[in-house]
Design an enzyme around this catalytic site. Sequence first.
Site, PDB file in Angstrom:
ATOM      1  N   ASN A   1       0.858  -1.198   0.000  1.00 16.46           N
ATOM      2  CA  ASN A   1       0.000   0.000   0.000  1.00 16.46           C
ATOM      3  C   ASN A   1       0.888   1.240   0.000  1.00 16.46           C
ATOM      4  OD1 ASN A   1       0.550   0.833   2.853  1.00 16.46           O
ATOM      5  ND2 ASN A   1      -0.249  -1.229   3.193  1.00 16.46           N
TER       6      ASN A   1
ATOM      7  N   ALA B   1       1.940   1.237  11.523  1.00 18.55           N
ATOM      8  CA  ALA B   1       2.168   0.565  10.234  1.00 18.55           C
ATOM      9  C   ALA B   1       0.868   0.189   9.542  1.00 18.55           C
ATOM     10  CB  ALA B   1       3.009  -0.692  10.460  1.00 18.55           C
TER      11      ALA B   1
ATOM     12  N   LYS C   1      10.167 -14.923 -11.715  1.00 20.37           N
ATOM     13  CA  LYS C   1       8.990 -14.159 -12.157  1.00 20.37           C
ATOM     14  C   LYS C   1       7.978 -15.113 -12.784  1.00 20.37           C
ATOM     15  CE  LYS C   1       7.623 -10.448 -15.184  1.00 20.37           C
ATOM     16  NZ  LYS C   1       7.868  -9.968 -16.522  1.00 20.37           N
TER      17      LYS C   1
ATOM     18  N   PRO D   1      -0.785 -12.231  10.162  1.00 17.79           N
ATOM     19  CA  PRO D   1      -0.981 -12.104  11.620  1.00 17.79           C
ATOM     20  C   PRO D   1      -1.299 -10.651  11.944  1.00 17.79           C
ATOM     21  CG  PRO D   1       1.348 -12.254  11.088  1.00 17.79           C
ATOM     22  CD  PRO D   1       0.604 -12.524   9.808  1.00 17.79           C
TER      23      PRO D   1
ATOM     24  N   ILE E   1      -0.567  -7.757  14.235  1.00 14.39           N
ATOM     25  CA  ILE E   1       0.482  -7.398  15.203  1.00 14.39           C
ATOM     26  C   ILE E   1      -0.109  -6.607  16.372  1.00 14.39           C
ATOM     27  CG2 ILE E   1       2.675  -6.143  15.459  1.00 14.39           C
ATOM     28  CD1 ILE E   1       2.997  -6.723  12.338  1.00 14.39           C
TER      29      ILE E   1
ATOM     30  N   PHE F   1      -3.524   2.549  15.276  1.00 16.48           N
ATOM     31  CA  PHE F   1      -4.008   3.546  14.330  1.00 16.48           C
ATOM     32  C   PHE F   1      -5.087   2.840  13.526  1.00 16.48           C
ATOM     33  CE2 PHE F   1      -1.476   7.518  13.736  1.00 16.48           C
ATOM     34  CZ  PHE F   1      -0.714   7.406  14.876  1.00 16.48           C
TER      35      PHE F   1
ATOM     36  N   LYS G   1     -12.344  -1.367  16.561  1.00 16.28           N
ATOM     37  CA  LYS G   1     -10.986  -1.963  16.553  1.00 16.28           C
ATOM     38  C   LYS G   1     -10.339  -1.814  17.929  1.00 16.28           C
ATOM     39  CE  LYS G   1     -10.300  -0.704  11.826  1.00 16.28           C
ATOM     40  NZ  LYS G   1      -9.613   0.185  10.887  1.00 16.28           N
TER      41      LYS G   1
ATOM     42  N   LYS H   1      -9.238  -5.292  19.513  1.00 16.34           N
ATOM     43  CA  LYS H   1      -7.808  -5.608  19.601  1.00 16.34           C
ATOM     44  C   LYS H   1      -7.248  -5.278  20.988  1.00 16.34           C
ATOM     45  CE  LYS H   1      -7.185  -4.878  14.633  1.00 16.34           C
ATOM     46  NZ  LYS H   1      -6.224  -4.712  13.548  1.00 16.34           N
TER      47      LYS H   1
END
Length: 407
Positions: free
Chosen positions: A211, A275, A289, A305, A307, A325, A339, A343
């Site tokens: 991203n 992140a 490739k 996973p 984090i 974030f 969230k 979390k």
Amino acid sequence: MRTKKKILLIICGGIAAYKSLDLIRLLLRKKYEVKTILTKSGKKFITPLSLTTLTKDKPYQNLFGANDNSKIDHISLSRWADMILVLPTTANFMSKLNKGMCNDLASTVILASNKDIFLVPAMNVRMWIHPATQKNYKDLIGYGYKFIGPENGEMACGEYGKGKMSSPRQIFAVIQNYFRNKNKFKEKKIKVLITAGPTREYIDSVRFISNESSGKQGYELAKCFKKLGIDTTLILGPTSLDVEDEIKTKNVISADQMLDVVKKSLPVDIAICVAAVSDFKPLKFQNGKIKNSKTLKNLKLEKNPDILEYLGKTNKNRPKIVVGFSAETQNIDKNSEEKLRNKNCDMIISNDVSKKNFGFNSDFNKISIIDSNGKKLKFNKNKKNYLAYVIAREILNKFLSDDKSLN
Ligand code: PMT
């Protein structure tokens, strides 16, 4: 306080300059060492003799030191100090600092300084709320300057509003607190971990899922904590950031690597996950490739996973404060609060990424800071360095109020 702390007081030209004398007396009584710089316009409000009488040292006045106490140059003066305080900070001086000008001793010492600099504004309310001053204020915070006040109240000009300088006692309390907290951070060896940037999930040797995260927001946060003397580790995905050597950085590529390095970096006191971790990774990595486009069509993904969730829920070495974030384009705060709960975070920074000119890969961000106790602070679009400062301040306030052993 163990060692004598050294304060360099820069006195600018404003009617509130006379209050600097009271502050000096308070500081000397508590055994701080004080040196002063008196600007040309400051001299119109108080005299060098008053300062010499109190501090037993002549104020520094000239950049090239021809006719004053010139044993010490502007670099040594800025290195001598543990803290630099500008009082009163005028609108003109804020503007000068924002431009990075150094055409007199005061501005040159500040530009050359590697210490924390506190600005104590004093001006008429109209001058304070003027968009130019407000822009300077935010920019200066972004550069790392700290502000004390201004307060609401009646001003010397007879008008009422925000712009009145904080009282010597209020300023003194901030100084005391600053050194007390700095000592606590040092003594307690507080550790902060920050994840930032994107992750790359390779499909084959040349293609990957990722991203647009630039790592800027996380890096700005790392710089804020580092400036406070806090042991900070930045775990950074692939970016083009030119990270200062002073920031302890661990570079990673994929989410799995990021989690691995996070686990190895524990225990820490505060973990902040900025992140933009790829939610998915290819089920299989293929060396070389891939030639056949069919193989790409059949690309199978699996979940990475989480984090942040690991840090929030782990029983082994859970950081005292876990901050996430949350990048969202709609129902931003509601989804972010979900969230926060799911979390098991202590705080979440809900991040509006609905537009191109803020959020991912921009110098600007638009956020709310949401605490698990329901407190919410909303911010308009602002520079990432300014927001890093307010986020760091909120996190540290929470940490200090939660950690009874620090009080
Ligand atoms: O890097 P910049 O260009 O400066 O841009 C900053 C930013 C927009 C990337 C940043 O401010 C931001 O919003 N970061 C969070 C991005 C994100 O992935 O949000 P999310 O809502 O998908 O994830 C929520 C939280 O879980 C985040 O703290 C994320 O780090 C964490 N997460 C998500 C997935 C995963 N597998 N592991 C995680 O740790």
